[in-house]
Design a protein around this motif. Structure first.
Motif, PDB file in Angstrom:
ATOM      1  N   HIS A 164      71.637  11.706  92.249  1.00  0.00           N
ATOM      2  CA  HIS A 164      71.834  12.236  91.071  1.00  0.00           C
ATOM      3  C   HIS A 164      71.189  11.208  89.801  1.00  0.00           C
ATOM      4  O   HIS A 164      71.923   9.950  89.127  1.00  0.00           O
ATOM      5  CB  HIS A 164      73.073  12.819  90.281  1.00  0.00           C
ATOM      6  N   ASP A 165      70.259  11.467  89.077  1.00  0.00           N
ATOM      7  CA  ASP A 165      69.580  10.262  87.920  1.00  0.00           C
ATOM      8  C   ASP A 165      70.060   9.700  89.033  1.00  0.00           C
ATOM      9  O   ASP A 165      70.576   8.050  87.537  1.00  0.00           O
ATOM     10  CB  ASP A 165      71.220  10.876  86.400  1.00  0.00           C
TER      11      ASP A 165
ATOM     12  N   ASN B  39      68.568   6.293  89.091  1.00  0.00           N
ATOM     13  CA  ASN B  39      67.648   3.868  88.729  1.00  0.00           C
ATOM     14  C   ASN B  39      67.702   3.525  89.443  1.00  0.00           C
ATOM     15  O   ASN B  39      69.057   2.925  89.784  1.00  0.00           O
ATOM     16  CB  ASN B  39      67.625   3.993  86.953  1.00  0.00           C
TER      17      ASN B  39
ATOM     18  N   LYS C  76      62.950   6.061  89.297  1.00  0.00           N
ATOM     19  CA  LYS C  76      63.617   6.610  87.520  1.00  0.00           C
ATOM     20  C   LYS C  76      63.789   7.840  87.645  1.00  0.00           C
ATOM     21  O   LYS C  76      63.442   9.053  87.654  1.00  0.00           O
ATOM     22  CB  LYS C  76      61.910   6.768  86.074  1.00  0.00           C
ATOM     23  N   ASN C  77      64.764   8.589  87.413  1.00  0.00           N
ATOM     24  CA  ASN C  77      65.618   9.046  86.670  1.00  0.00           C
ATOM     25  C   ASN C  77      65.677  10.157  88.107  1.00  0.00           C
ATOM     26  O   ASN C  77      65.232  11.005  87.997  1.00  0.00           O
ATOM     27  CB  ASN C  77      65.709   9.778  85.193  1.00  0.00           C
TER      28      ASN C  77
ATOM     29  N   SER D 106      66.918  12.760  90.505  1.00  0.00           N
ATOM     30  CA  SER D 106      67.841  13.891  91.064  1.00  0.00           C
ATOM     31  C   SER D 106      67.400  14.498  92.226  1.00  0.00           C
ATOM     32  O   SER D 106      65.983  14.853  91.857  1.00  0.00           O
ATOM     33  CB  SER D 106      68.286  14.411  90.168  1.00  0.00           C
TER      34      SER D 106
ATOM     35  N   THR E 278      71.822   2.468  89.183  1.00  0.00           N
ATOM     36  CA  THR E 278      73.021   3.587  88.520  1.00  0.00           C
ATOM     37  C   THR E 278      72.991   5.047  88.555  1.00  0.00           C
ATOM     38  O   THR E 278      71.676   4.928  88.638  1.00  0.00           O
ATOM     39  CB  THR E 278      72.344   3.095  86.889  1.00  0.00           C
ATOM     40  N   GLY E 279      73.480   5.914  88.220  1.00  0.00           N
ATOM     41  CA  GLY E 279      73.898   6.595  89.205  1.00  0.00           C
ATOM     42  C   GLY E 279      74.058   7.183  90.503  1.00  0.00           C
ATOM     43  O   GLY E 279      74.657   5.801  90.786  1.00  0.00           O
ATOM     44  N   GLU E 280      74.331   8.330  90.679  1.00  0.00           N
ATOM     45  CA  GLU E 280      75.136   8.636  92.246  1.00  0.00           C
ATOM     46  C   GLU E 280      74.302   9.228  93.139  1.00  0.00           C
ATOM     47  O   GLU E 280      73.212   9.751  93.073  1.00  0.00           O
ATOM     48  CB  GLU E 280      75.602   9.864  91.721  1.00  0.00           C
TER      49      GLU E 280
ATOM     50  N   THR F  23      58.768   7.862  89.728  1.00  0.00           N
ATOM     51  CA  THR F  23      59.066   9.229  89.679  1.00  0.00           C
ATOM     52  C   THR F  23      59.139  10.544  90.673  1.00  0.00           C
ATOM     53  O   THR F  23      58.378   9.911  91.423  1.00  0.00           O
ATOM     54  CB  THR F  23      58.296   9.401  88.340  1.00  0.00           C
TER      55      THR F  23
END
Lengths: 425, 259
Positions: B15-16, B18, B28-29, B31, B70-72, B231
């Motif tokens: 999830h999201d 980076n 990048k972002n 998911s 970052t993110g999960e 991406t």
């Protein structure tokens, strides 16, 4: 379009350059080999004679009235007896010199080493049963007799300029004719300590000192160095402090060894109050000196392990510690060993820092522990090289041969261990 | 088959996400949901971040000092980057097979036994031997090496080495197997064997494979993700991606117009 002919001039130049480069390389190798050959020939030709020592065989009467008048066979009595008198008597009887003829007596005594009496003492202590008997004993000849027989003293030099008189030469020839002069393996060279007479001087104290120091280095520098290298290579955060430490370790490897000697003098002797001339202090100084070499070699060895092996270990869930000790370190062992042994061999031959901590000393008795005074092989070479007697000159060569042999054995060990642990991946 | 995939719970859920290498923004972002008991292929031109994302699923990126994320990422609904997660534990659940076959310079047996041994999975020697044999069988290598389990793992051919690495990975009973271009160093015959193996393994494992070969992705995977410049451009049923891509970049890539 360029055809095959247009490039040929370039080709010729290129081939010439390659040929020249090969020739330079070959010349360099030949030069190195020649230098090594000259070095070895000079050391061996100078030193090999010291491995044999001249002995004179005399019939000695182990007179009980001189050695042990009371028949106690007490060790103290046997130790304190006047063996010099036995030697004198045996020699004068053999050469038929009157005891009153003092100058002739003295010249005769000069044929034998000053240690002849202790040799008789050692015989008696080992076997008191020979007291009262007469026995042929092989006694160490003096340095000058040894030199005459090895050809280092020129008989054609006029007597006044010669270190040995015509009469002494005549005695020597007589002994030779009777087969009383033998050249035996020079065991004293390996069992004796320092001595002012070359024929009784040996390397044992130096060998022991060097051995103790190597042991200290192996026990201190090797584990410390490897641990430091593993930390720096695998665990240390990559930041400025680590960089700073790294630069300093590399600089430390380039510090002249005498500086480590000064450091040892200031810290271990003046600071901690450790005894001067002790092999422990020497070993500590050499450990400091060897540490950077071991750290650099270990880091290089660890760094050359393919990352794929490390990833494989981590990938199946090994912790970092397991990855290092199960995979990286075993693969790095050949490189670590090579670096370590190069460091040890360098430490073995090191002289300057040991001079600073007082290991250049006249030590007769072998050290019983690493805290007792000792010398080291290179120091012994240095001390003998600066002595005037002829016998010390050949002993300098012999000591050099022994030191080189030690280095070769260690290097051979390194090669053997490297081959043994080398694995392909 | 579509029905089956749609019904199964996602094994891995990102999830999201980076990911940065120093200044470089590598992912990048992102998911994505990755299903269990299926093969998902990551395709895309070199440097698009597919391997980077793959390595974030078993936290291999932790070993790179400059890497930041970052993110999960959730495995079975639990964040693998949570502070109470032990990386060693995680990697025993999420196995990995690398681009270049990298057996340990030890015997074939030791290669496979290493994982169970460090995790204490085997109770005794016979247990361990059984595990090794089973893993080798699952990696369809056992028949070829059964007479020389004590021979060096590095002495095998490239394809055999890669299957040995797969055996090593499955010996610790993972749930997920990550494969980072497992066939790029192999010849077509060895590649075919590995692909067959992947096909068998998907019965029991969640498999993610990074590949440069679009044919390979089409052959072995049920789902395909197309990465481009960090991406995730498109993700869906492999059939859909290859026959009717929604994004123009995907279409250009799979028809060979770039990359």
């Amino acid at each position: 379009m360029s055809d095959i002919n247009t490039i040929s001039p370039h080709l010729k130049k290129r081939r010439r350059a390659e040929w020249l480069f090969r020739a330079y390389g070959l010349a360099a190798i030949i030069f190195c080999f020649l230098a090594v050959a000259v070095l070895f020939t000079s050391i061996i030709s100078k030193g090999y004679t010291a491995f044999r020592q001249t002995h004179i065989t005399l019939p000695v009467n182990f007179d009980a009235s001189i050695i042990d008048p009371d028949g106690t066979k007490n060790v103290d009595t046997l130790m304190a007896a006047d063996y010099q008198q036995l030697v004198k008597k045996a020699l004068l009887d053999k050469l038929q010199i009157k005891p009153e003829d003092k100058p002739t007596r003295k010249r005769a005594m000069d044929l034998l080493s000053h240690s002849a009496d202790t040799e008789l003492r050692d015989l008696i202590i080992a076997n008191p049963a020979i007291i009262g008997k007469t026995q042929d004993v092989s006694l160490t000849a003096s340095d000058n007799v040894d030199a005459v027989l090895k050809g280092t003293i020129d008989r054609t030099v006029p007597e006044a300029d010669r270190q040995i008189s015509d009469q002494q030469l005549a005695w020597i020839d007589q002994f030779s004719k009777d087969g009383k002069i033998t050249k035996d393996f020079n065991t004293k060279l390996f069992t004796a300590g320092a001595s002012s007479q070359p024929e009784t001087a040996g390397l044992w104290v130096a060998i022991l000192g060097s051995f103790y120091m190597m042991l200290t280095v192996i026990l201190i520098a090797v584990p410390l160095g490897i641990a430091a290298a593993i930390y720096l290579e695998e665990f240390a955060p990559k930041n400025r402090i680590t960089d700073f430490i790294e630069v300093n370790v590399n600089n430390l490897a380039a510090v002249p060894s005498i500086v480590f000697g000064l450091l040892g003098l200031a810290i271990f002797i003046n600071g901690f109050g450790l005894p001067r001339s002790a092999s422990l202090v020497g070993g500590l100084v050499l450990s400091l000196m060897t540490l950077p070499t071991i750290i650099i070699a270990t880091r290089a060895a660890l760094g050359s392990i393919p990352p794929s092996i490390k990833e494989a270990a981590l990938g199946v869930g090994a912790s970092k510690m397991q990855m290092i000790f199960h995979h990286a370190l075993p693969l790095a062992v050949p490189g670590i060993l090579t670096g370590t042994i190069i460091g040890l061999v360098r430490a073995l031959g090191e002289t300057a820092p040991l001079l600073m901590i007082g290991m250049v000393a006249f030590i007769v008795d072998p050290p019983k522990s690493i805290l007792e005074p000792a010398t080291a092989l290179p120091i012994q070479i240095y001390m003998w090289a600066t002595s005037a007697e002829r016998g010390f000159s050949e002993r300098t060569g012999a000591a050099t041969i022994v030191l080189l042999l030690f280095s070769f054995v260690m290097n051979a060990g390194a090669i053997y261990l490297r081959r043994k642990f080398e694995r392909r991946w | 088959m579509d029905q089956k995939l749609a019904n199964s719970m996602p094994r891995i859920l990102a999830h999201d996400v980076n990911i940065y290498y120093g200044e470089k923004h590598a992912i990048k972002n992102l998911s994505v949901e990755i299903p269990d008991r299926a093969v998902s292929a990551f395709i895309g031109p070199s440097g698009c971040g597919k391997s980077t994302f793959l390595r974030s699923i078993n936290r291999m990126n932790d070993t790179i000092a400059s890497c930041r994320m970052t993110g999960e990422v959730l495995l079975d609904g639990k964040s693998i980057y949570a502070p109470d997660v032990d990386v060693v534990q995680l990697r025993s659940h999420v196995g990995m097979v690398f681009q270049k076959p990298n057996p340990f310079p030890k015997s074939i047996f030791e290669n496979v036994a290493y994982g169970p041994r460090i995790h204490g999975l085997a109770k005794n020697k016979t247990d361990l031997e059984e595990m090794v044999v089973n893993s080798l069988k699952k990696a369809s290598l056992f028949e070829e090496v059964k007479d020389r389990l004590n021979a060096s793992g590095t002495g095998l051919s490239g394809g055999q080495q890669q299957r040995l690495c797969i055996a090593r990975a499955i010996a610790v009973n993972p749930e997920v197997i990550l494969m980072d271009e497992p066939c790029s160093a192999l010849d077509p015959i060895a590649t075919a064997r590995i692909e067959e193996l992947i096909d068998e393994l998907k019965q029991n494992y969640c498999i993610i494979i990074v590949t440069h070969s679009m044919q390979q992705a089409a052959r072995v995977s049920q789902r395909t993700a197309f990465f481009h410049l960090g991406t995730l451009v498109e993700y869906g049923e492999t059939n859909d991606i290859f026959t009717s891509p929604k994004d123009k970049r995907t279409q250009d890539y799979i028809t060979g117009r770039f990359g």
